[in-house]
Design an enzyme around this catalytic site. Structure first.
Site, short mmCIF file in Angstrom:
data_model
loop_
_atom_site.label_atom_id
_atom_site.label_comp_id
_atom_site.label_asym_id
_atom_site.label_seq_id
_atom_site.Cartn_x
_atom_site.Cartn_y
_atom_site.Cartn_z
N LYS A 119 0.82 -1.22 0.00
CA LYS A 119 0.00 0.00 0.00
C LYS A 119 0.85 1.27 0.00
O LYS A 119 0.41 2.30 -0.47
CB LYS A 119 -0.98 -0.02 1.17
CG LYS A 119 -2.04 -1.09 0.90
CD LYS A 119 -3.23 -1.04 1.78
CE LYS A 119 -4.31 -1.94 1.21
NZ LYS A 119 -4.86 -2.90 2.11
N LYS A 269 -4.49 -11.34 -5.71
CA LYS A 269 -5.53 -12.06 -4.97
C LYS A 269 -6.88 -11.36 -5.08
O LYS A 269 -6.93 -10.14 -5.25
CB LYS A 269 -5.11 -12.25 -3.51
CG LYS A 269 -5.58 -11.19 -2.58
CD LYS A 269 -5.32 -11.53 -1.14
CE LYS A 269 -5.87 -10.42 -0.27
NZ LYS A 269 -7.24 -10.60 0.15
N LYS A 272 -12.16 -7.90 -1.58
CA LYS A 272 -13.49 -7.30 -1.58
C LYS A 272 -13.46 -5.82 -1.91
O LYS A 272 -14.40 -5.30 -2.51
CB LYS A 272 -14.21 -7.56 -0.25
CG LYS A 272 -13.57 -6.93 0.97
CD LYS A 272 -14.46 -7.11 2.19
CE LYS A 272 -13.99 -8.20 3.12
NZ LYS A 272 -12.69 -7.94 3.77
N1 AQP Z 1 -8.43 -14.09 -2.06
C1 AQP Z 1 -8.45 -14.73 -0.91
N2 AQP Z 1 -8.25 -16.07 -0.87
C2 AQP Z 1 -8.28 -16.75 0.30
N3 AQP Z 1 -8.49 -16.15 1.51
C3 AQP Z 1 -8.69 -14.81 1.51
N4 AQP Z 1 -8.93 -13.94 2.50
C4 AQP Z 1 -9.05 -12.71 1.97
N5 AQP Z 1 -8.93 -12.75 0.65
C5 AQP Z 1 -8.69 -14.04 0.32
C6 AQP Z 1 -9.03 -14.32 3.90
O1 AQP Z 1 -10.30 -13.90 4.38
C7 AQP Z 1 -10.19 -13.61 5.77
C8 AQP Z 1 -10.85 -12.29 6.05
O2 AQP Z 1 -10.11 -11.27 5.39
P1 AQP Z 1 -10.28 -9.76 5.79
O3 AQP Z 1 -11.58 -9.27 5.31
O4 AQP Z 1 -10.12 -9.60 7.26
O5 AQP Z 1 -9.07 -8.99 5.12
P2 AQP Z 1 -8.33 -9.18 3.75
O6 AQP Z 1 -7.46 -10.37 3.85
O7 AQP Z 1 -7.64 -7.88 3.46
O8 AQP Z 1 -9.51 -9.44 2.72
P3 AQP Z 1 -9.89 -8.62 1.42
O9 AQP Z 1 -11.13 -9.23 0.87
O10 AQP Z 1 -8.71 -8.52 0.51
O11 AQP Z 1 -10.24 -7.18 2.02
P4 AQP Z 1 -9.76 -5.74 1.56
O12 AQP Z 1 -10.00 -5.66 0.09
O13 AQP Z 1 -10.60 -4.79 2.34
O14 AQP Z 1 -8.30 -5.62 1.90
C9 AQP Z 1 -8.71 -13.60 6.12
O15 AQP Z 1 -8.38 -14.80 6.77
C10 AQP Z 1 -8.06 -13.53 4.77
O16 AQP Z 1 -6.77 -14.12 4.78
#
Ligand code: AQP
Length: 404
Positions: A119, A269, A272
């Site tokens: 980031k 990856k 969301k």
């Molecule tokens: N692409 C992914 N594949 C497998 N696991 C994933 N996780 C996230 N993306 C993937 C796992 O989901 C759990 C919750 O994640 P989080 O919402 O706390 O944060 P994150 O990892 O940052 O998820 P996002 O969707 O990518 O959110 P944003 O876009 O807001 O940064 C965790 O166990 C994560 O590993």
């Protein structure tokens, strides 16, 4: 002695309401939690809203997403009687322990967190630095070769140096690369200056989330493994400095599906917050799911085989999602698609994802129409969580020498 909040093994994991949860969150995390809650004595699943605000959030959207994320966790099979489901900001001990742990953490270790590096642009700088040193390595190789054959006298050596210089100029443009590097460094400094400090310190908050509950096991997707490792380091450092206080947690990665990739760009990856056509949201309609999967990036080949090599990540990603959701083995899946093309794989995968998500979506709707029930579950969860968290926090404060 470690003050265990309660006896038995604890599994803990959270999700941030920073958007509508996506298929990667479900495959890599939430669906796994539903399995794990029955394998451990205690299961704790917070919706970590304080993490979501590390980037700007619209207040109304944030509260809606917090309810929606809770509804998704429950609809995916987390039983609130067995597991503690709550919203992180309802338990103030998280922020308080975070401060105590911040005094134990170092700037260096936080600066090395990959998500922070991505980031802040430091990751980009690292790769240029690597490219630069590859150029330099190449230059050294040429220099060595020249010097080996030109060591007889000073004139020969000088001539060799001129030759090397010319070769370097022809081979690469080092000064240009160095200028590029300098610009990137400046860019990184500017980015860092404007970056919210929360993006730098939130892994310490995540460590507090875990250590407060003396969690033994933290199931996460691959992207969060490094943060659980930081929680381990902080627990060990705190225990060493002040005496045994925290259980040192272990990250637990799902064997398959710990990193679901973006459908349009399988090199990154699924996330969301990207919320584009490469990301399947858990609330997407069947038509949208079909459209997104049918458009997924694949390659020019036709073999439907598990193989994560570069250029084939797209198909591998689709097969991984298929594997986790169908529960079939790789051999069974490869045999099933032996005479099929990518179009067939995409069509079958679309129907599988729709079949898995539609009962969950029905449950999500039910919960979202009954906010009172959601609030009851969250209040009950917060009370149960607070009891455990307060005990650990009091112990940590006492160990440090704070009057409690
Ligand atoms: N692409 C992914 N594949 C497998 N696991 C994933 N996780 C996230 N993306 C993937 C796992 O989901 C759990 C919750 O994640 P989080 O919402 O706390 O944060 P994150 O990892 O940052 O998820 P996002 O969707 O990518 O959110 P944003 O876009 O807001 O940064 C965790 O166990 C994560 O590993």
């Amino acid at each position: 002695m470690i003050v265990l909040a309660y006896m038995g093994k604890t599994v803990l994991s959270g999700i941030k309401p920073s958007g509508i949860p996506q298929l990667g969150n479900y495959v890599g995390a939430i669906s796994y939690w539903a399995e794990l809650q029955n394998k451990y004595d205690h299961a704790i699943f917070p919706v970590v809203d304080l993490h979501a605000i590390t980037v700007p959030q619209d207040p109304k959207v944030l509260s809606h997403q917090t309810y929606l994320t809770t509804a998704i966790i429950l609809a995916s099979g987390i039983n609130p009687k067995k597991s503690i489901v709550f919203v992180q900001s309802d338990v103030p001990a998280h922020s308080e322990l975070m401060w105590l742990l911040t005094t134990v953490a170092t700037m260096g270790e936080l600066g090395r967190m990959t998500q922070y590096k991505d980031k802040s642009g430091t990751a980009q700088l690292d790769s240029v630095e690597k490219a630069l040193s590859e150029e330099l390595r190449e230059a050294y190789k040429i220099a060595h070769a020249q010097i080996d054959t030109n060591t007889s006298n000073v004139d020969d050596m000088a001539a060799a140096l001129v030759k090397i210089q010319a070769q370097l100029k022809a081979k690469s443009d080092l000064p240009k690369l160095q200028r590029y590097m300098l610009l990137l460094k400046l860019l990184e400094e500017r980015r860092r200056d404007r970056m919210g400090a929360g993006l730098f310190t939130y892994p310490v908050l995540m460590a507090a989330d875990i250590l407060l509950y003396q969690a033994n096991v933290v199931p996460v997707g691959e992207d969060q493994k490094q943060h659980v490792e930081l929680a381990r380091d902080l627990a060990e450092r705190f225990n060493k400095r002040f005496g045994e206080t925290f259980v040192v947690p272990e990250p637990l990665l799902r064997k398959e599906g710990a990193r679901i990739m973006d459908l349009l760009d399988p090199a990154k990856k699924m996330s969301k917050s990207d919320n584009d056509n490469g990301c399947i949201l858990l609330t997407d309609s069947p038509e949208i799911i079909r459209k997104k999967i049918m458009r997924a990036e694949t390659d020019s080949g036709h073999d439907i085989k598990f193989n994560p090599v570069i250029d084939r990540e797209g198909v591998h990603n689709l097969l991984t999602i298929y594997k986790v959701l169908s529960g079939k083995t790789e051999a069974q899946i490869e045999k099933h698609f032996a005479k099929s093309g990518y179009g067939d794989l995409k069509r079958e995968l679309s129907e599988l994802v729709i079949a898995k998500l539609s009962p969950i979506q029905k449950q999500i709707d039910k919960y979202m129409k009954n906010k009172k029930l959601l609030e009851r579950i969250l209040n009950d969860g917060a009370q149960r969580a607070d009891k455990i968290a307060q005990k650990t926090l009091a112990e940590a404060k006492k160990k440090i020498g704070l009057i409690t």
